[in-house]
Design a protein around this motif. Structure first.
Motif, PDB file in Angstrom:
ATOM      1  N   ILE A  49       0.886  -1.167   0.000  1.00 63.23           N
ATOM      2  CA  ILE A  49       0.000   0.000   0.000  1.00 63.23           C
ATOM      3  C   ILE A  49       0.919   1.210   0.000  1.00 63.23           C
ATOM      4  N   ARG A  50       0.696   2.104  -0.958  1.00 56.72           N
ATOM      5  CA  ARG A  50       1.563   3.274  -1.068  1.00 56.72           C
ATOM      6  C   ARG A  50       0.691   4.527  -1.123  1.00 56.72           C
ATOM      7  N   ALA A  51       1.067   5.527  -0.314  1.00 56.99           N
ATOM      8  CA  ALA A  51       0.452   6.861  -0.390  1.00 56.99           C
ATOM      9  C   ALA A  51       1.575   7.816  -0.773  1.00 56.99           C
ATOM     10  N   VAL A  52       1.568   8.222  -2.051  1.00 56.22           N
ATOM     11  CA  VAL A  52       2.685   8.966  -2.630  1.00 56.22           C
ATOM     12  C   VAL A  52       2.168  10.256  -3.268  1.00 56.22           C
TER      13      VAL A  52
ATOM     14  N   PHE B  42      -2.967   0.221  -4.099  1.00 50.65           N
ATOM     15  CA  PHE B  42      -3.061  -1.050  -3.370  1.00 50.65           C
ATOM     16  C   PHE B  42      -2.693  -2.173  -4.330  1.00 50.65           C
ATOM     17  N   SER B  43      -1.571  -2.823  -4.061  1.00 49.80           N
ATOM     18  CA  SER B  43      -1.082  -3.879  -4.957  1.00 49.80           C
ATOM     19  C   SER B  43      -1.100  -5.223  -4.227  1.00 49.80           C
ATOM     20  N   ASN B  44      -1.745  -6.208  -4.833  1.00 52.85           N
ATOM     21  CA  ASN B  44      -1.788  -7.587  -4.309  1.00 52.85           C
ATOM     22  C   ASN B  44      -2.321  -7.642  -2.858  1.00 52.85           C
ATOM     23  N   LEU B  45      -3.254  -6.758  -2.570  1.00 49.55           N
ATOM     24  CA  LEU B  45      -3.892  -6.770  -1.250  1.00 49.55           C
ATOM     25  C   LEU B  45      -5.312  -7.333  -1.329  1.00 49.55           C
TER      26      LEU B  45
ATOM     27  N   ASP C  15     -12.010 -16.924  -3.492  1.00 49.63           N
ATOM     28  CA  ASP C  15     -11.327 -18.217  -3.539  1.00 49.63           C
ATOM     29  C   ASP C  15      -9.814 -18.076  -3.352  1.00 49.63           C
ATOM     30  N   GLY C  16      -9.313 -16.822  -3.232  1.00 47.21           N
ATOM     31  CA  GLY C  16      -7.901 -16.584  -2.976  1.00 47.21           C
ATOM     32  C   GLY C  16      -7.004 -16.773  -4.181  1.00 47.21           C
ATOM     33  N   LYS C  17      -7.592 -16.929  -5.379  1.00 44.09           N
ATOM     34  CA  LYS C  17      -6.777 -17.203  -6.558  1.00 44.09           C
ATOM     35  C   LYS C  17      -6.408 -15.945  -7.334  1.00 44.09           C
ATOM     36  N   LYS C  18      -7.241 -14.927  -7.244  1.00 47.66           N
ATOM     37  CA  LYS C  18      -7.013 -13.736  -8.064  1.00 47.66           C
ATOM     38  C   LYS C  18      -6.839 -12.511  -7.175  1.00 47.66           C
ATOM     39  N   THR C  19      -6.034 -11.593  -7.674  1.00 46.02           N
ATOM     40  CA  THR C  19      -5.804 -10.336  -6.965  1.00 46.02           C
ATOM     41  C   THR C  19      -6.212  -9.169  -7.853  1.00 46.02           C
ATOM     42  N   LEU C  20      -6.482  -8.025  -7.207  1.00 44.61           N
ATOM     43  CA  LEU C  20      -7.014  -6.887  -7.947  1.00 44.61           C
ATOM     44  C   LEU C  20      -6.304  -5.607  -7.502  1.00 44.61           C
ATOM     45  N   PRO C  21      -5.604  -4.904  -8.407  1.00 42.91           N
ATOM     46  CA  PRO C  21      -4.995  -3.629  -8.030  1.00 42.91           C
ATOM     47  C   PRO C  21      -6.069  -2.536  -7.943  1.00 42.91           C
TER      48      PRO C  21
ATOM     49  N   GLY D 191     -17.639  -3.334  -1.498  1.00 43.28           N
ATOM     50  CA  GLY D 191     -16.333  -3.229  -2.136  1.00 43.28           C
ATOM     51  C   GLY D 191     -15.870  -1.803  -2.327  1.00 43.28           C
ATOM     52  N   LEU D 192     -16.600  -0.824  -1.738  1.00 44.82           N
ATOM     53  CA  LEU D 192     -16.251   0.581  -1.917  1.00 44.82           C
ATOM     54  C   LEU D 192     -14.995   0.942  -1.129  1.00 44.82           C
ATOM     55  N   LEU D 193     -14.032   1.551  -1.820  1.00 43.74           N
ATOM     56  CA  LEU D 193     -12.855   2.150  -1.204  1.00 43.74           C
ATOM     57  C   LEU D 193     -12.984   3.651  -1.420  1.00 43.74           C
TER      58      LEU D 193
END
Length: 520
Positions: free
Chosen positions: A189-192, A202-205, A210-216, A242-244
């Motif tokens: 997680i980067r705040a830049v 947010f990368s690979n968080l 099912d734990g198989k796929k990740t979402l940036p 799913g709201l960020l």
């Protein structure tokens, strides 16, 4: 000769009526000012501040509570030594780099300090800013512990950037996540800073159920973050949709959905925490960070103003006026916002309680009498003991505090009357005639006659009127019979006032007489 006799008679007359005593002088008790605030027994939301006013003053506290049930991480940065920065929840261990400083209360947004980061992005080429950061390592109880499937969360902090230069980093979460297929991914997680805005990546968080796929996921503020100004930053995740959502100063600046479609209504990806994670605050960044917090929940409304709108309160310990039924004349106060609100709306309101007993005291608001500083209380407040309370309220925008410099309670102690003068004892057959002069005191209630058979020991029981002392009211002479002839009796007279119970004054001059049977 005739003139001298006339003067003598005038002197005797003046001695007979007594000289009027001086009016009782008012007394006072000071709180604050040059004596400090040690007489306070209760403070809520109020702190003592130095260096702002002439003496130590009272002001609203900007410190925030760290006791919320959902709080996972709380860094106030109020410690004077930056190496002592710590998470008040105990969920994370903290380590402070050598270049990080503690700002002190003058530069802090809240409380007594903020973290001051002093290394610019280009200060040391190739340096990742480790010495200019606060590193937080989660324990197994933390939200950031390995393997946690996180649902709702909120992260907030206050930021005061010096430059807002591209590439400056405010926050960095770094962990490793091993996928089902065995590949190890870097989780971040980067705040830049990007174009004077803060960009969250947010990368690979976020992982599929099912734990198989990740979402940036990326969100960026739309409004420019101004340097050398405090701004409040809050980012929160709602696992039901799913709201960020990213808010700056309470205003939504960016949103994204952790869903395959990027919209609400489809499968929600949730954060899945990797191993060996660390949360790093600062790094290549120059500026201040204050009140960094993480919550296990979606926080609907965060406190953005410096001081809570409800204000704060102080209550003094019981102050002793010396005598029951003492009259409080007024309560004076110095500071800002006392008597009338400041132009910004900040204000101080005073209250008083009085009692002839030191306990018990009631905290029921109905038992507190509002006080206008300096105004006469009109004889309505009486007692031996008083307590003073003050409510402090912030400005209308919550950004300024009033200051209470001092409180002074003016009162007239209900002192007992002075002892009578001119006490004279004339022996009789089985009796003694006593007389005295009436002291001048408007609150005089009467006299007690103390008697006994030894000097200073008034435990007599022989008098027909009863044992010592004899209550004779306001009279100025008394025939004390029932005494034994040939025995010496010692007498002293005490005046008392009309208080309930009455206040007894000092003993008069002692006199003595020996009753004797007289020849016819």
């Amino acid at each position: 000769m005739k003139k001298e006799a006339t003067v003598l008679r005038i002197v005797i007359f003046l001695l007979g009526i007594g000289i009027p005593s001086a009016a009782q002088e008012r007394a006072s008790i000071l709180l604050g000012g040059t004596v400090g605030w040690s007489a306070l027994e209760y403070k809520n939301g109020v702190v003592e501040v130095q260096g702002v006013r002439k003496n130590v003053a009272l002001a609203l506290s900007s410190a925030r509570s760290g006791t919320e049930d959902t709080l996972d991480l709380s860094l106030s940065f109020d410690e004077a030594d930056p190496t002592a920065f710590s998470d008040s929840t105990g969920h994370y261990g903290a380590q402070t780099g050598a270049l990080v400083r503690a700002s002190g209360p003058g530069m802090a947004r809240f409380g007594n300090g903020a973290a001051l980061f002093t290394q610019a992005l280009t200060a040391v080429p190739g340096n990742d800013g480790a010495s200019n950061s606060v590193t937080l390592t989660p324990t197994r109880f933390a939200l950031g512990a390995e393997g946690n499937r996180v649902r709702d969360f909120t992260l907030e902090f206050w930021l005061y950037p010096a430059n807002m230069g591209n590439g400056e980093r405010v926050l960095f979460w770094n962990a490793s996540k091993k996928n089902i297929d065995g590949r190890v991914l870097s989780q971040q997680i980067r705040a830049v800073v990007f174009r004077n805005r803060l960009q969250w990546t947010f990368s690979n968080l976020f992982y599929s159920p099912d734990g198989k796929k990740t979402l940036p996921v990326t969100v960026t503020s739309q409004t420019v973050i101004l340097p050398k100004e405090w701004s409040h930053h809050l980012i929160r995740f709602d696992s039901s949709t799913g709201l960020l959502e990213y808010l700056v100063n309470g205003k939504t600046e960016g949103t994204a959905y952790a869903t395959p479609t990027g919209q609400e209504g489809s499968e929600v990806y949730l954060p899945l925490v990797g191993m060996g994670g660390q949360l790093i605050l600062g790094g290549p960044f120059t500026g201040l960070l204050d009140e960094f917090r993480v919550y296990r929940g979606f926080i609907e409304q965060a406190r953005s103003q410096k001081y809570p709108s409800k204000g704060g309160m102080i209550v003094s310990a019981p102050l002793d006026l010396g005598y029951t039924n003492s009259e409080v004349l007024s309560v004076d106060a110095t500071g800002t916002g006392v008597g009338a609100p400041n132009a910004d709306g900040s204000a101080i309101q005073l209250f008083i309680q009085a009692s002839d007993s030191i306990t018990p005291w009631s905290d029921d608001p109905a038992t507190w009498q509002p006080v206008i500083p300096g105004a006469s209380l009109g004889g309505k407040i009486r007692g031996r003991w008083v307590r003073i309370a003050a409510d402090l309220y912030p400005s209308n925008d919550g950004e300024k505090t009033p200051f209470l410099d001092s409180l002074r309670v003016y009162y007239i102690p209900d002192e007992p009357p002075p002892p009578p003068t001119g006490v004279f004892a004339l022996p009789q057959d089985g009796a003694v005639d006593l007389s005295w002069r009436l002291p001048t005191d408007p609150d005089l209630g009467g006299f007690l006659i103390y008697y006994g058979n030894s000097p200073g020991e008034y435990f007599g029981t022989d008098a027909a009127l009863g044992p010592s002392p004899l209550n004779v009211g306001k009279r100025t002479s008394i025939h004390v019979d029932g005494l034994r002839n040939g025995v010496v009796y010692y007498f002293s007279i005490v005046a008392y006032d009309r208080a309930n119970p009455p206040h007894l004054g000092a003993y008069s001059r002692e006199v003595f007489a020996r009753p004797l049977r007289m020849a016819p």
